[in-house]
Design a protein around this motif. Structure first.
Motif, PDB file in Angstrom:
ATOM      1  N   GLU A 155       0.833  -1.204   0.000  1.00 60.73           N
ATOM      2  CA  GLU A 155       0.000   0.000   0.000  1.00 60.73           C
ATOM      3  C   GLU A 155       0.867   1.253   0.000  1.00 60.73           C
ATOM      4  N   LYS A 156       1.916   1.219   0.799  1.00 63.52           N
ATOM      5  CA  LYS A 156       2.798   2.384   0.857  1.00 63.52           C
ATOM      6  C   LYS A 156       3.553   2.561  -0.456  1.00 63.52           C
TER       7      LYS A 156
ATOM      8  N   ASN B 266       1.031   4.027  -2.989  1.00 63.69           N
ATOM      9  CA  ASN B 266       0.770   5.426  -2.634  1.00 63.69           C
ATOM     10  C   ASN B 266       1.950   6.307  -3.041  1.00 63.69           C
TER      11      ASN B 266
ATOM     12  N   ARG C 293       1.989   7.060  -6.745  1.00 57.28           N
ATOM     13  CA  ARG C 293       1.005   8.058  -7.190  1.00 57.28           C
ATOM     14  C   ARG C 293       1.433   9.484  -6.864  1.00 57.28           C
ATOM     15  N   ASN C 294       2.397   9.627  -5.999  1.00 55.00           N
ATOM     16  CA  ASN C 294       2.811  10.967  -5.572  1.00 55.00           C
ATOM     17  C   ASN C 294       4.051  11.418  -6.335  1.00 55.00           C
TER      18      ASN C 294
ATOM     19  N   GLY D 194      -2.626  -3.444  -7.750  1.00 50.02           N
ATOM     20  CA  GLY D 194      -2.005  -2.128  -7.655  1.00 50.02           C
ATOM     21  C   GLY D 194      -1.509  -1.624  -8.998  1.00 50.02           C
TER      22      GLY D 194
ATOM     23  N   TYR E  28      -3.246   1.480 -10.978  1.00 50.20           N
ATOM     24  CA  TYR E  28      -2.373   2.646 -11.170  1.00 50.20           C
ATOM     25  C   TYR E  28      -2.548   3.222 -12.574  1.00 50.20           C
TER      26      TYR E  28
END
Length: 371
Positions: free
Chosen positions: A234-235, A238, A241-242, A272, A276
């Protein structure tokens, strides 16, 4: 008459006869240059005629360790620190390899001192430091296990400072260190300690470089439970995406697929990746090139591990969110693999039909509201 006694001269001084050897000289500490020369000399001799070689008394005593470590720090403060340090550490490792019983006790101090120099940036991070760290990996088995957690803690504290690829070199020590802890009978509650290390890793801030490096090495971490695996992934997604650089995506996806092939959250990895590339990311021709490369990576991974193909099909069957332009391209790519050709086309046909029905239903409902 008794025979005459022949005089033999004046009596000799007893102390002169008994103390004919001079007192032993004090053992002189070797300099760092002499240690390097000694290592080279021993290496040449052992290569030409394998035979036991003796070390100078200075090196046989643990009292020499502070001096040996001080040479490490003095070389780190020199004009060209990394080659100077690398040469010295390499010489010590050479001597340790040839004389393990005499010098192996130096290893813990050497490891912790080098990690401290690296993480405090007192030596530049370059190919010399990487080569030195690789030497430490080879010799980790010989280090006192009680000192390994100290090395791990130093690395974990340093993670937020990893900004460049060279900064991440020290992370190559982590997998082997954690494995040694897991296998040890001397560390109290080793699994709990490893879990605490993973938790600390998950809580710290990740740079892009650190994210990529962790994905690369975490497959070698042993005994991570499924909850921590899920939190890790998950990290990762995330972080992707940043503001993750598009040109770095194919390499990262490849590492994620390798991770999935090791039974590290197969479904989460495939989901994922698919979500994405859900059409929300804009990038023109560059993004299309990235997606094309990613599709090639997925196709290759499915050929190597067919269970990944099953995850792709299962995801599209079970989650309507997964149907997007990338999923369609992915299913067509998987369909080129013989064993998945019929099933992939079947899943695609069903997904498109269901999407069409949902669209018509939503449109009809909208018309009813208008009336």
């Amino acid at each position: 008459m008794p025979p005459a006694t022949v005089p033999t001269g004046p009596p000799k001084n007893r102390s002169a006869t008994t103390n004919h050897h001079p007192p032993p000289a004090q053992t002189r500490p070797l300099t760092d240059v002499e240690i390097i020369q000694l290592a080279q000399h021993h290496h040449r001799l052992i290569s030409s005629q394998p035979a036991p070689l003796h070390l100078q008394p200075f090196l046989l005593s643990e009292s020499s360790h502070p001096i040996l470590i001080s040479y490490l720090h003095s070389r780190a403060a020199s004009v060209n620190p990394t080659p100077a340090v690398a040469e010295y550490v390499s010489a010590l490792f050479s001597l340790i390899s040839h004389h393990p019983s005499a010098l192996s006790s130096l290893l813990p101090s050497l490891l912790l001192s080098y990690i401290s120099l690296f993480t405090s940036r007192k030596i530049p991070h370059d190919h010399h430091s990487l080569s030195t760290l690789q030497l430490f990996v080879v010799h980790l088995d010989s280090i006192e296990i009680a000192k390994i957690p100290e090395a791990i803690d130093l690395i974990i504290l340093y993670l937020p400072d990893v900004k460049d690829l060279e900064d991440a070199h020290v992370l190559i020590l982590l997998p082997k260190c954690l494995e040694l802890v897991r296998m040890s009978n001397e560390i109290e509650k080793p699994i709990e300690y490893i879990n605490s290390v993973i938790d600390s890793l998950l809580k710290c801030e990740w740079s892009k470089v650190l994210l990529v490096k962790l994905v690369e090495i975490i497959r070698d971490f042993s005994c991570i439970d499924k909850w921590r695996k899920r939190e890790f992934l998950e990290k990762v997604f995330n972080g992707m995406r940043n503001n993750f650089e598009m040109q770095d995506l194919p390499g990262l996806v490849y590492q994620l697929l390798v991770l999935a092939s090791k039974d590290f959250g197969k479904r989460e990895v495939i989901e994922g990746i698919v979500l994405y590339f859900d059409g929300k990311i804009k990038g023109g021709s560059i993004m299309r090139q990235v997606e094309g490369t990613v599709l090639l990576h997925v196709n290759f991974a499915v050929k190597q591990d067919p269970s990944l193909g099953l995850e792709v099909l299962g995801l599209v069957r079970s989650d309507s969110r997964a149907l997007n332009h990338f999923t369609i391209a992915l299913l067509l790519s998987v369909a080129r693999i013989r064993r998945f050709s019929e099933s992939a086309i079947g899943v695609l046909r069903t997904a498109l039909f269901n999407a069409y029905k949902d669209y018509n239903f939503a449109r009809q409902a909208e018309c009813d509201w208008d009336v």
